[in-house]
Write a protein that holds these residues in place. Structure first.
Motif, PDB file in Angstrom:
ATOM      1  N   ILE A 128      21.878  22.736   0.336  1.00 46.18           N
ATOM      2  CA  ILE A 128      20.967  23.798   0.744  1.00 46.18           C
ATOM      3  C   ILE A 128      21.250  24.242   2.178  1.00 46.18           C
ATOM      4  N   VAL A 129      20.940  25.490   2.464  1.00 51.26           N
ATOM      5  CA  VAL A 129      20.952  26.032   3.822  1.00 51.26           C
ATOM      6  C   VAL A 129      19.579  26.647   4.067  1.00 51.26           C
ATOM      7  N   MET A 130      18.907  26.184   5.099  1.00 52.05           N
ATOM      8  CA  MET A 130      17.511  26.576   5.293  1.00 52.05           C
ATOM      9  C   MET A 130      17.363  28.043   5.667  1.00 52.05           C
ATOM     10  N   GLY A 131      18.402  28.645   6.238  1.00 48.42           N
ATOM     11  CA  GLY A 131      18.312  30.060   6.569  1.00 48.42           C
ATOM     12  C   GLY A 131      18.102  30.929   5.344  1.00 48.42           C
ATOM     13  N   GLU A 132      18.601  30.485   4.193  1.00 49.74           N
ATOM     14  CA  GLU A 132      18.381  31.216   2.953  1.00 49.74           C
ATOM     15  C   GLU A 132      16.935  31.090   2.492  1.00 49.74           C
ATOM     16  N   ASP A 145       0.853  -1.188   0.000  1.00 49.11           N
ATOM     17  CA  ASP A 145       0.000   0.000   0.000  1.00 49.11           C
ATOM     18  C   ASP A 145       0.887   1.236   0.000  1.00 49.11           C
ATOM     19  N   GLU A 146       0.365   2.308  -0.544  1.00 52.66           N
ATOM     20  CA  GLU A 146       1.101   3.564  -0.496  1.00 52.66           C
ATOM     21  C   GLU A 146       1.137   4.074   0.939  1.00 52.66           C
ATOM     22  N   MET A 147       2.279   4.626   1.287  1.00 50.51           N
ATOM     23  CA  MET A 147       2.442   5.160   2.642  1.00 50.51           C
ATOM     24  C   MET A 147       2.985   6.580   2.570  1.00 50.51           C
ATOM     25  N   LEU A 148       2.591   7.386   3.511  1.00 51.25           N
ATOM     26  CA  LEU A 148       3.177   8.720   3.662  1.00 51.25           C
ATOM     27  C   LEU A 148       4.226   8.651   4.771  1.00 51.25           C
ATOM     28  N   VAL A 149       5.464   8.991   4.425  1.00 53.77           N
ATOM     29  CA  VAL A 149       6.579   8.887   5.363  1.00 53.77           C
ATOM     30  C   VAL A 149       7.232  10.254   5.511  1.00 53.77           C
ATOM     31  N   ASN A 150       7.421  10.681   6.742  1.00 51.75           N
ATOM     32  CA  ASN A 150       8.132  11.934   7.002  1.00 51.75           C
ATOM     33  C   ASN A 150       9.621  11.670   7.127  1.00 51.75           C
ATOM     34  N   MET A 151      10.405  12.364   6.353  1.00 54.02           N
ATOM     35  CA  MET A 151      11.863  12.294   6.475  1.00 54.02           C
ATOM     36  C   MET A 151      12.339  13.667   6.961  1.00 54.02           C
ATOM     37  N   GLY A 152      12.798  13.725   8.159  1.00 51.56           N
ATOM     38  CA  GLY A 152      13.225  14.988   8.730  1.00 51.56           C
ATOM     39  C   GLY A 152      12.131  15.645   9.534  1.00 51.56           C
ATOM     40  N   PRO A 153      12.430  16.739  10.255  1.00 52.85           N
ATOM     41  CA  PRO A 153      13.712  17.444  10.227  1.00 52.85           C
ATOM     42  C   PRO A 153      14.810  16.802  11.066  1.00 52.85           C
ATOM     43  N   GLN A 154      14.497  15.698  11.736  1.00 49.54           N
ATOM     44  CA  GLN A 154      15.543  15.117  12.581  1.00 49.54           C
ATOM     45  C   GLN A 154      16.504  14.239  11.795  1.00 49.54           C
ATOM     46  N   HIS A 155      16.175  13.887  10.545  1.00 48.01           N
ATOM     47  CA  HIS A 155      17.066  13.026   9.776  1.00 48.01           C
ATOM     48  C   HIS A 155      18.368  13.764   9.451  1.00 48.01           C
ATOM     49  N   PRO A 156      19.521  13.110   9.595  1.00 48.95           N
ATOM     50  CA  PRO A 156      20.797  13.811   9.392  1.00 48.95           C
ATOM     51  C   PRO A 156      20.955  14.432   8.015  1.00 48.95           C
ATOM     52  N   SER A 157      20.284  13.886   7.012  1.00 45.32           N
ATOM     53  CA  SER A 157      20.485  14.422   5.671  1.00 45.32           C
ATOM     54  C   SER A 157      19.524  15.551   5.337  1.00 45.32           C
ATOM     55  N   THR A 158      18.556  15.821   6.199  1.00 40.56           N
ATOM     56  CA  THR A 158      17.639  16.935   5.954  1.00 40.56           C
ATOM     57  C   THR A 158      18.111  18.117   6.789  1.00 40.56           C
ATOM     58  N   HIS A 159      19.008  18.839   6.215  1.00 43.75           N
ATOM     59  CA  HIS A 159      19.709  19.899   6.934  1.00 43.75           C
ATOM     60  C   HIS A 159      18.730  20.952   7.457  1.00 43.75           C
ATOM     61  N   GLY A 160      18.998  21.445   8.656  1.00 45.56           N
ATOM     62  CA  GLY A 160      18.176  22.504   9.211  1.00 45.56           C
ATOM     63  C   GLY A 160      16.788  22.025   9.555  1.00 45.56           C
ATOM     64  N   VAL A 161      15.786  22.840   9.207  1.00 45.47           N
ATOM     65  CA  VAL A 161      14.409  22.511   9.589  1.00 45.47           C
ATOM     66  C   VAL A 161      13.637  21.896   8.429  1.00 45.47           C
ATOM     67  N   LEU A 162      14.323  21.361   7.443  1.00 43.26           N
ATOM     68  CA  LEU A 162      13.649  20.783   6.275  1.00 43.26           C
ATOM     69  C   LEU A 162      12.938  19.480   6.657  1.00 43.26           C
ATOM     70  N   ARG A 163      11.685  19.362   6.228  1.00 45.38           N
ATOM     71  CA  ARG A 163      10.942  18.104   6.365  1.00 45.38           C
ATOM     72  C   ARG A 163      10.486  17.683   4.983  1.00 45.38           C
TER      73      ARG A 163
END
Length: 417
Positions: A410-414, A18-36
């Motif tokens: 990317i840098v999320m501050g920008e 089945d299709e699933m919705l998965v959140n990656m980040g913002p705690q994932h190491p590769s999602t820099h800053g506050v990116l989700r």
């Protein structure tokens, strides 16, 4: 009826997903800053990626409409805290364009030294963090070791190591320091006496002499590493047409084969800083074998190409800084043209883009006769570069998401201002 593993009906039943919705980040190491990243997946296959950029709650642009330009410069640091000097430079040039200010040759040379040095520091973080995203830790440590020395030099110049604010309207806040104690990291790496006193320029030359040969080590660790190539080459391919249609800039655009760099193609108020300097603009596809052969798996516009542009730009920036250091002692004029804190801005509007490490950063300023701008806006390269995440990630494996997102640097501050 009993079913065995060899029975084809078992496969049909077991692989039903089945299709699933998965959140990656913002705690994932590769999602820099506050990116989700919101992933819509079917098993391991990603069907859709929607980036949610979060909120940093800084209201930087609105604050800029309530402060005079010199007061807002420290806020531009935070937009890209890894390349704060480049942010300072872009906004200062926009104000100078608005008021028609001419900057002395000495100030321009000083700006080249500082902004290219910050480009090296930013790319070091980008390269090291990218290796970390893909599971290798050593390049991250080496990159931060070199970046620390640059931050030591910045600290001697402006007194800060992270939110450094040095380039300002008219030039720089101060001239380069004459004598400093050799930075501890540089003394350790070069085997010099830690109490050695030398000029700031000589310390920088010592760092560049040491840094040059290290680039080849980075290529050995990452660029030609078989695992790294397997995780990056031929993946996340961004065509030149798509890169331009999404407004991508910087290494992301040049990794797709578009030869566009504002240091050469920008407005004269910016490009004249680089007049007389001999440097190349790395653009994919690559034929330069200075640092080894290009892996055959590489495709135009893939993750590896974007990474390699940054690697090559570090080498070019080192050469630019060397040339600027040679030029600096004989340059004419002062390090700065005075600009009053409460100086009135003319009733006019300007927009100016500069080539920052992650792409072009634009500032739009509207003056209405007051000391504070009527409008102050920033156009971010990372915002446009992040917008390409969805198309690039369609149909890839979940494990490939960090490789694609990390290649955008990317840098999320920008992005959230």
């Amino acid at each position: 009826m009993s079913l065995t593993l060899e029975d084809p009906r078992i496969v049909e039943f077991d692989v039903r997903t089945d299709e699933m919705l998965v959140n990656m980040g913002p705690q994932h190491p590769s999602t820099h800053g506050v990116l989700r990243l919101l992933l819509r997946t079917d098993g391991e296959i990603v069907h859709e990626v929607t980036p949610h950029i979060g909120y940093l709650h800084r209201c930087a642009e609105k604050i800029g409409e309530n402060l005079s330009p010199p007061q807002w410069i420290p806020y531009t640091d935070r937009m890209d805290y890894l390349a704060a000097m480049n942010m300072n430079l872009g906004f200062s040039l926009a104000i100078e364009k608005l008021i028609g200010m001419e900057v002395p040759e000495k100030a321009m040379t000083l700006r080249v030294i500082i902004s290219e040095l910050n480009r090296i520091a930013s790319h070091l973080v980008g390269m090291g963090a990218y290796g970390l995203d893909l599971g290798t830790f050593s390049p991250f440590l080496y990159a931060f070791r070199e970046r620390e020395i640059i931050l030591d030099l910045f600290e001697e110049v402006c007194g800060a190591r992270l939110t450094y604010s040095y380039l300002t309207i008219g030039g720089a806040t101060h001239d380069l320091p004459d004598q400093i104690t050799i930075p501890p990291g540089l003394a350790q790496l070069t085997g010099r006496d830690p109490n050695l006193s030398l000029s700031w320029s000589d310390a920088l030359r010592m760092f560049l002499d040491w840094m040059g040969p290290r680039i080849r080590e980075y290529h050995t660790l990452l660029t030609r590493n078989a695992i790294f190539v397997q995780r990056t080459a031929g993946l996340g391919i961004l065509s030149p047409e798509m890169a331009m249609s999404y407004g991508c800039t910087g290494p992301v655009l040049r990794g797709s084969g578009v030869d566009y760099d504002l240091r050469r193609d920008g407005e004269p108020i910016y490009t004249r800083m680089y007049e007389g300097y001999n440097f190349k603009i790395p653009v994919a596809p690559f034929t330069d074998s200075t640092f080894g052969k290009i892996p055959p798996e590489v495709r135009l516009g893939d993750n590896w190409s974007r990474f390699f542009v940054r690697m090559m730009e570090v080498a070019q920036s080192i050469e630019i800084v060397r040339q600027a250091l040679d030029r600096y002692p004989t340059t004419k004029g002062d390090y700065r043209v005075p600009f009053k804190m409460n100086q009135k801005l003319p009733t006019d509007e300007v927009y100016l883009e500069t080539e920052c490490p992650k792409g072009s950063m634009g500032f739009y300023i509207v003056g209405d006769g007051d000391a504070e701008p009527f409008r102050a806006r920033a156009k971010s390269s990372c915002f446009c570069n992040l917008s390409i995440t969805g198309p690039l990630c369609q149909g890839v494996l979940i494990a490939d998401i960090p490789s694609i997102v990390g290649s955008l640097d990317i840098v999320m501050g920008e992005i959230d201002r």
